[in-house]
Design a protein around this motif. Structure first.
Motif, short mmCIF file in Angstrom:
data_model
loop_
_atom_site.label_atom_id
_atom_site.label_comp_id
_atom_site.label_asym_id
_atom_site.label_seq_id
_atom_site.Cartn_x
_atom_site.Cartn_y
_atom_site.Cartn_z
N GLU A 242 41.87 36.64 48.54
CA GLU A 242 41.74 35.07 49.18
C GLU A 242 40.46 35.06 49.37
N VAL A 243 39.64 34.02 48.94
CA VAL A 243 38.25 33.67 49.26
C VAL A 243 38.43 32.26 49.54
N ASN A 244 37.96 31.79 50.94
CA ASN A 244 38.23 30.40 51.45
C ASN A 244 39.33 29.73 51.22
N GLY A 245 40.52 30.41 51.19
CA GLY A 245 41.86 29.70 51.20
C GLY A 245 42.52 29.78 49.83
N GLU A 246 41.56 30.26 48.86
CA GLU A 246 41.87 30.26 47.34
C GLU A 246 42.10 31.65 46.99
N VAL A 247 43.20 31.98 46.04
CA VAL A 247 43.67 33.33 45.49
C VAL A 247 42.70 33.34 44.33
N GLN A 248 41.97 34.65 44.15
CA GLN A 248 41.34 34.98 42.73
C GLN A 248 41.24 36.33 42.55
N PRO A 249 40.83 36.80 41.31
CA PRO A 249 40.68 38.19 41.21
C PRO A 249 39.41 38.73 41.75
N LYS A 250 39.53 39.97 42.04
CA LYS A 250 38.02 40.38 42.60
C LYS A 250 36.82 40.45 41.94
N PHE A 251 37.04 40.38 40.60
CA PHE A 251 35.83 40.47 39.62
C PHE A 251 35.22 38.91 39.68
N PHE A 252 35.87 38.17 40.17
CA PHE A 252 35.06 36.92 40.35
C PHE A 252 33.88 36.90 41.39
N ASP A 253 33.87 37.82 42.13
CA ASP A 253 32.79 38.23 42.88
C ASP A 253 31.43 38.42 41.99
N SER A 254 30.95 37.48 41.24
CA SER A 254 29.84 37.92 40.44
C SER A 254 28.99 38.62 40.98
N GLU A 255 28.19 38.42 42.08
CA GLU A 255 27.09 39.24 42.66
C GLU A 255 27.43 40.69 42.61
N ASN A 256 28.59 41.10 43.34
CA ASN A 256 28.81 42.55 43.31
C ASN A 256 29.26 43.38 42.06
N MET A 257 29.89 42.51 41.15
CA MET A 257 30.21 42.77 40.05
C MET A 257 28.92 43.33 38.78
N MET A 258 27.94 42.24 39.22
CA MET A 258 26.73 42.60 38.38
C MET A 258 25.93 43.72 38.97
N LYS A 259 26.23 43.85 40.44
CA LYS A 259 25.51 45.16 40.91
C LYS A 259 26.11 46.34 40.29
#
Lengths: 525, 322
Positions: A242-259
């Motif tokens: 849950e990010v800011n009240g919205e449910v999304q898959p963790k790979f949406f976290d582009s910053e960390n995924m790219m790292k």
């Protein structure tokens, strides 16, 4: 002898074929009734029921000519006053065979599932009313089950507020671990690494030592996903957040995924991971490690003792150790957590004596059962030395197979984290228990999970992750990015592609289910 | 799914061509009753195991639910076909299937013919037999084994092929990890595995050629090349035509396993075909109706191809399946 056996087999198969051809509905109903009558008289003494069990790759099970004649099954039947008719389901075709079983309406009295009530292998049978709710029966006959099995596991067995199955549970769902060749680490003189950067340095040092695969890679990042865990971006089924009240898959976290992807790219560029990891299959993976050509990898912790023994055959002074997984920016790490339920047992709604089955399963969590399954039979497998049990460890591989079968396969309901009784007998066993309790219990990445599965995910296999593999749409880009065929900065575009190929519906459905709290399992860690 | 062409296979060529005057059928059937009785098990086999299951294809027009069966499932008409044609990847997968099928037809189909003719030219019987046995062998290996061997042979770091290329100064190529090479690998592995085995029928046909033809040609001054062109090839033509027609009937059925074992994240884009897609969508995601629709589409295409091919073959060479 062989001829005789094959003749018998042919006869059985022919009979099965005939039975299969004649009207399914009628015969199965008729059989049940006639069985019923003959059983009625004996119902008080011996309970007869059929049960389907997945073979789970157990050597002893798959090699057995007839599991129902096995001596341990006989002993179990004696102890519990039951007469089991075990129907094995092949490990590899489990899901297909289960669907076939439901489609042909040839359903045993007790069906073994895997995980929740709405898993793929159940093929919608619980919703279709094939099995009975067990709440009242459990209250009356299954108090020990209710007491011993944790609530999380029961939650997985619940459909529309009612319990439909009895779970074999896993109290510590952190199963996978980071393994390192301690002898090599000692040679480098470096301390046990903690952060991603320290890990990379150790891998570089391994490379200098001449280790062929400092980090052992594998196809589709399966069992090679250590660093996605560090950055908490597993693109797996149970990894919504849950990010800011919205449910999304963790790979949406582009910053960390790219790292995370950059970490793998660095490893690829510097030769810290095999340049051909995209085509390394499980067999090559294991063989390479056991040949002593790898420095660090990821594997299930319970394999530790076995792999160390095998590795020592080729590299006598090798030493394996499980170390805490690398931590990311949030100071945590680890692998994805397994489900709370390993196996589960459902009772056919048509079965007449469900209370007996509950009693049978209830016995499984008793002290008597623990002793029986762990140590076997006095005189044969152990002797009493005062109060202490002198257990005869099996020495040949056949004996080991039989022991594993007794301790894991036949013991239908238990905490499957580890077998306490047998591990506490040896030094290395106690070490392994401490790994589970002190290292693995403190790591692992969990996310929000939907059970039953999201409909939108069922529709398109391309965007659907499995429990430990990313969706095909993502894998292609992830592997290409590591191989340098596509810039890592493109990750936000990959997310857009996932959305456009049906991911939008997934997000909408997930959020709707989250708002309504329908079949949502929140992260355990 | 692809029962039609297989059913045709069972009829000996020429059987269908026989014409019987009306009224006499019953009498003829009585006359040849022994033959009919002999053929009964075969006919029953095809009816029970091939034709009746064809009826199961109706689930392509339903939303099939295994607990309701095909009598209770909801009818949805052509909805699954619509989904299929609208799928964003359908064209890519169809293109892969057609291209791989085409390569297979153009390169892999003639390979056993050439090999058979070459084997036929060998004069030393022992050598011929040994070669024959050796080339049959790979056919009995499973695709999983072949894929394992290919990974080793084609490996950029340790593979023998890349080391050979290295001798000519070519940089190692990651054959299995590159979209550009996957189709060649797929078709090539098929050639390696099945060419030898495919020669059996041709060698049998070659053995049936009357040696007098060659003797006469030699007296007329034809060299071996001319003999091959003017005698061997024409004599093989009926066999080639029949096998060709059967082959194009399976044009879209390249086979699931042989592709699945080679696919990975780096080559799926060009390597994925309808069969592997059906596996992923149907068996792994349990969309029975949808994948039946895809399978049915494949079968219809196969049927149309066989019929068209048969028609042209009949017109041009006089050879046909029925």
């Amino acid at each position: 002898m062989k001829k005789w056996a094959s003749l018998l087999l042919a006869g059985v198969m022919a009979a099965g074929l005939l039975a299969g051809c004649s009207g399914k509905q009628e015969t199965s109903g008729g059989q049940e009734e006639s069985k019923e009558e003959t059983k009625q008289a004996a119902a008080d003494e011996v309970t007869k029921f059929s049960i389907s069990l997945r073979t789970l790759n157990f050597g002893h099970v798959e090699k057995s000519p007839d599991i129902n004649q096995d001596k341990w099954v006989k002993r179990l039947e004696e102890l519990t006053k039951t007469d089991l008719d075990i129907r094995l389901v092949p490990h590899k075709e489990y899901e297909q065979k289960m669907a076939q079983m439901f489609a042909t309406n040839d359903i045993p009295d007790v069906v073994q599932g895997q995980g929740g009530v709405t898993g793929k292998e159940m093929a919608g049978s619980v919703e279709a009313g094939v099995f009975m709710p067990l709440d009242d029966l459990l209250k009356e006959h299954g108090q020990n089950l209710l007491k011993k099995i944790p609530k999380e596991a029961w939650n997985r067995m619940t459909y529309q507020g009612k319990i439909y199955g009895i779970p074999e549970w896993l109290s510590n769902p952190s199963r996978r671990a980071t393994w390192i060749r301690k002898d090599l680490l000692d040679q480098t003189g470096l301390p046990v690494p903690k952060t991603v950067d320290e890990y990379l340095n150790v891998l570089r040092a391994f490379k200098k030592l001449g280790v062929e695969n400092p980090y052992m890679g594998r196809q589709d990042f399966k069992y090679a996903d250590t660093f996605f865990g560090a950055y908490d971006v597993f693109p797996y089924l149970s990894q919504f957040e849950e990010v800011n009240g919205e449910v999304q898959p963790k790979f949406f976290d582009s910053e960390n995924m790219m790292k995370a992807l950059s970490t793998y790219k660095t490893m690829y560029d510097e030769g810290l991971i095999n340049k051909e990891f995209a085509t390394i299959n499980p067999t090559t993976f294991k063989n390479t490690i056991l040949a002593g050509k790898a420095g660090m990898w990821s594997m299930n912790a319970n394999e530790l003792i076995q792999w160390e023994t095998q590795l020592k055959e080729s590299v006598p002074n090798a030493k394996l150790e499980i170390i805490p997984s690398p931590v990311g920016p949030d100071g945590k790490g680890g692998y994805y957590l397994y489900g709370d339920v390993n196996r589960s047992y459902f009772i056919n709604a048509k079965y007449k004596h469900p209370e007996k089955v509950i009693q049978f399963l209830d016995w499984m969590v008793s002290d008597e059962a623990e002793k029986f399954f762990t140590f076997g039979v006095e005189g044969e497998n152990y002797t009493m030395n005062g109060d202490k049990i002198d257990y005869k460890q099996p020495t040949d591989s056949q004996g080991v197979d039989e022991e594993r079968y007794r301790q894991s396969f036949l013991w239908l309901v238990q905490d499957t984290t580890y077998n306490k009784g047998s591990l506490s007998l040896t030094e290395e066993g106690r070490n392994l228990m401490s790994v589970f309790d002190n290292i693995l219990a403190n790591e692992g990445r969990d996310g929000m999970e939907f059970e039953p599965r999201l409909e939108a995910l069922k529709k398109n296999p391309d965007i659907t992750p499995l429990s430990d593999t990313p969706p095909p749409v993502l894998i292609t880009h992830m592997v290409k990015m590591v191989y340098g065929q596509e810039p890592i900065e493109n990750w936000p575009k990959v997310i857009e592609e996932w959305k456009s190929k049906g991911g939008k519906d997934v997000l909408a459905e997930a959020n709707e289910r989250f708002q309504k709290k329908e079949g949502v399992f929140l992260p355990r860690k | 799914m692809s029962t039609k062409p297989e059913a045709a296979e069972a009829l000996p060529p020429g059987m269908g061509r026989r014409r019987v005057k009306s009224g006499g059928i019953a009498r003829l059937m009585w006359k040849y009753k022994a033959l009919y009785i002999i053929s009964l098990p075969g006919i029953l086999y095809f009816l029970i195991f091939k034709y009746i299951p064809l009826g199961g294809s109706i689930i392509a027009f339903q939303d099939y639910n295994i607990f309701k069966g095909f009598t209770g499932s909801e009818w949805v008409g052509f909805a699954h076909f619509k989904t299929m044609f609208e799928h964003y990847d359908f064209l890519r997968i169809l293109k892969n299937t057609v291209l791989i099928g085409l390569y297979d037809l153009v390169i892999a189909f003639p390979a056993p013919i050439i090999l058979a003719i070459l084997l036929n030219e060998l004069r030393l019987v022992l050598f011929k037999r040994v070669v024959q046995t050796v080339v049959y062998m790979p056919h009995f290996l499973s695709w999983v084994v072949i894929a394992g061997m290919s990974v080793a042979i084609l490996s950029p770091a340790t593979g023998i092929l890349n080391q050979l290329l290295g001798l000519f100064g070519i940089d190692p190529l990651y054959f299995l990890g590159d979209n550009r090479y996957i189709r060649s690998v797929l078709v090539g592995s098929g050639i390696w595995r099945d060419t030898g085995y495919g020669t059996i029928l041709y060698l049998a046909a070659l053995a049936g050629i009357n040696p007098e033809l060659y003797e006469a040609a030699e007296i007329d001054g034809a060299n071996r090349w001319k003999q091959t062109l003017k005698i061997t090839l024409p004599a093989l033509l009926p066999t080639i035509m029949i096998l060709f027609l059967l082959h194009i009937g399976k044009f879209l059925d390249f086979g699931f396993e042989r592709v699945w074992v080679f696919l990975n994240a780096l080559n799926t884009e060009n390597g994925e075909i309808l069969d592997t897609y059906i596996y992923r969508a149907g068996l792994l995601s349990q969309q029975y109706s949808y994948t039946t629709a895809v399978g049915l589409f494949k079968s219809v295409v196969g049927l149309v191809l066989v019929m068209a091919g048969n028609f042209f073959s009949k017109k041009t060479t006089g050879e046909s399946l029925y």
